[in-house]
Design an enzyme around this catalytic site. Structure first.
Site, short mmCIF file in Angstrom:
data_model
loop_
_atom_site.label_atom_id
_atom_site.label_comp_id
_atom_site.label_asym_id
_atom_site.label_seq_id
_atom_site.Cartn_x
_atom_site.Cartn_y
_atom_site.Cartn_z
N TYR A 197 0.83 -1.24 0.22
CA TYR A 197 0.18 -0.12 -0.06
C TYR A 197 0.87 1.26 0.08
O TYR A 197 0.02 2.15 0.39
CB TYR A 197 -1.25 0.28 1.48
CG TYR A 197 -1.02 -1.22 1.76
CD1 TYR A 197 -2.59 -2.09 0.09
CD2 TYR A 197 -1.57 -1.79 3.25
CE1 TYR A 197 -2.88 -2.77 0.96
CE2 TYR A 197 -1.68 -3.29 2.77
CZ TYR A 197 -2.21 -3.87 2.55
OH TYR A 197 -3.32 -4.97 2.29
N HIS A 198 1.64 1.95 -0.76
CA HIS A 198 2.88 2.33 -0.62
C HIS A 198 3.16 3.63 -1.64
O HIS A 198 4.64 3.17 -2.41
CB HIS A 198 4.31 2.44 0.18
CG HIS A 198 3.61 1.83 1.46
ND1 HIS A 198 4.83 0.65 2.32
CD2 HIS A 198 2.76 2.21 2.45
CE1 HIS A 198 3.85 0.87 3.32
NE2 HIS A 198 2.89 1.82 3.44
N PRO A 199 2.01 3.50 -2.95
CA PRO A 199 2.63 3.24 -4.57
C PRO A 199 2.54 5.47 -4.38
O PRO A 199 2.36 6.01 -3.04
CB PRO A 199 1.81 3.69 -5.01
CG PRO A 199 0.05 3.44 -3.77
CD PRO A 199 0.55 3.08 -2.98
#
Length: 533
Positions: free
Chosen positions: A469-471
């Protein structure tokens, strides 16, 4: 809304947007509009920290994006949850406070981004933070963002840390301090027993300001441009479209997927791509939507015999959850104040550097397919994440309709160096989880695999790995000499006056850890510099 024109329009009320709205509206002489596509943050699962498990299962307050088929992950489509609510992803994330490594920011500066080295950004981490545990020159104690250590941590965390120590990873209580390497209890954005999202920290205390307007349930279609100047935005509420003018600046804070999509819909991007969707090209910036980076994540689950120390689905667990919930409602205490992810570790898979390239996050419950697949019983799980991937992906338009999700292609594990780092990190994680310290509580693997067999282990990674969840990176910050840069070191969009992008999309490279705290830092820094200008 009584006005159709504001000095500043901020698109996206997430980790960056809430900070910008709060800081810019400190000046009573300017008017600020904050626009959010999602609802208000009234869902109780948002505010009860352990409710993060419910948010994952229910999929509420969430854009619920999917990726394109990933060739290195058996052509699976990955799941990309992003916050669609006041607070953005800080209202649905696991609340972990991680800054990354000093070298991450020094690298940004080395790439030509003056003022983004670690010593330059550290004051803004400190300015944002209100830490209840660490009180020294590297931490803040008076900022809006509450950061705490668990008050009711499971004893399983002690076993995990002991297992790390037995495998050569020493304990390091403050991974946001002088060095990141080591095993630790996690620091969380939880305060007084509740989630401290960016909305809770920055927005809620200032909603009464006369010069701040917040619009929810409002979708931004595009930025309006006149002769290379951003003049406002086109939005819709309940299907009704209108134009809102910005007399000074438009700031996009819609995240690594939303910001490049809005730029492209506005005619800013690679002209051939825009023309393919019938969009009139305005400003050619080929870097828009390129340079996408994300943390690939591999999860291992074990069943365990500890019902008291783990979250799970059982009759005894249900009774305990009822009691825990009553305690939280009455006193904001107990296990519901847990982020469920309570401990972790950073380590290096190579002997050539002591700089960690793998992050472990230990969870006192079984997590399968982002929590969407549920299993009876109790257990624990652990995530292994490649911190600085070499793979690069893209965000592009699926259509010219702003209601359509963009095409998200992270290109997970496309670079063979990422595959090797993941393999080495996953093997080390398995060694830790099979250590003697966890033996008294550990039962069978949820997905059995022989981690000593590289072929079998890589097959399991390809079958189940996905995002952590770290774009970031899809509106890259860089000097004017970089043809793929989208914004300068003040986050101003090249070729356009009065338009900035201020969110995780401007990161030229992915930081070595969770991205919520760095995104808040970015917004603090830009707001500060805008007010000085």
């Amino acid at each position: 809304m009584s006005s159709t024109a504001f000095d500043f329009i901020i698109v996206g009320a997430g980790s960056a947007g809430c900070v910008l709205a709060s800081r810019l509206s400190e000046d009573p002489n300017v008017s600020v509009l904050l626009i959010e596509a999602g609802k208000k943050d009234t869902n109780p699962f948002i505010h009860a920290p352990a409710g993060v498990a419910g948010l994952a299962v229910l999929g509420q307050s969430n854009w619920k994006y999917n990726t394109t088929p990933q060739s290195e992950l058996n052509t699976r489509r990955g799941y990309q949850p992003r916050g669609k609510v006041l607070g953005g992803s800080s209202s649905i994330n696991a609340m972990l406070y991680v800054r990354g490594q000093a070298e991450d920011y020094d690298q940004w500066a080395a790439l030509g981004n003056d003022g983004w080295d670690y010593q330059s950004v550290l004051p803004f981490f400190i300015k944002a933070e209100r830490n209840d545990t660490f009180h020294n020159e590297l931490h803040g104690t008076e900022g809006p963002l509450g950061v705490s250590s668990p008050s009711h941590a499971s004893e399983l965390n002690d076993r995990f840390i002991a297992a790390c120590e037995a495998n050569g990873i020493a304990r390091n209580d403050d991974y946001n301090g002088a060095t990141q390497r080591g095993a630790h209890i996690l620091q969380r954005t939880i305060w007084d027993g509740e989630r401290c999202s960016a909305a809770k920290a920055y927005l809620s205390p200032v909603l009464q300001r006369d010069n701040l307007t917040v619009l929810t349930n409002t979708l931004t279609h595009r930025v309006t441009l006149v002769d290379g100047v951003a003049t406002g935005v086109v939005v819709s509420t309940q299907g009704k479209e209108r134009v809102i003018k910005a007399t000074r600046e438009v700031l996009l804070a819609a995240g690594a997927f939303g910001s490049p999509q809005i730029l492209q819909l506005s005619g800013i991007g690679e002209f051939d791509e825009l023309a393919a969707h019938g969009i009139s090209p305005q400003i050619e910036l080929p870097g828009v939507g390129k340079n996408l980076q994300d943390h690939i994540d591999y999860v291992v689950d074990y069943r365990c015999n500890e019902t008291h120390s783990s979250f799970g689905i059982s009759f005894k667990g249900a009774l305990q959850l009822i009691g825990d919930s009553i305690q939280w409602v009455r006193k904001r205490e107990g296990r519901i104040t847990s982020s469920i992810a309570e401990s972790g570790a950073f380590f290096s898979t190579t002997t050539s550097t002591d700089r960690p390239d793998i992050q472990l996050i230990f969870v006192t419950g079984m997590v399968d397919d982002h929590g969407r697949k549920l299993h009876l019983g109790h257990g624990f799980s652990c995530h292994a994440t490649v911190l600085r991937p070499y793979s690069r992906g893209t965000v592009s338009l699926a259509s010219p309709d702003p209601k359509d999700s963009p095409l998200i292609d992270p290109q997970f594990l496309a670079d063979p160096r990422d595959r090797q780092t993941m393999l080495d990190g996953a093997r080390k994680m398995h060694e830790i989880l099979t250590s003697e310290a966890l033996l008294p509580v550990r039962e069978q693997l949820l997905y059995p695999v022989d981690y000593r067999n590289d072929t079998e282990l890589m097959a399991d990674i390809r079958a189940r790995a996905d995002t952590q969840y770290h774009p970031v990176g899809s509106c890259k910050m860089g000097p004017s000499t970089d043809s793929m840069a989208v914004v300068d070191n003040q986050c101003r969009v090249y070729g356009v006056s009065g338009l900035r992008v201020v969110d995780a999309s401007i990161m030229p490279t992915l930081v070595s850890g969770n991205t919520n705290a760095p995104t808040i830092m970015i917004a603090e820094k830009i707001a500060h510099e805008m007010k000085l200008a």
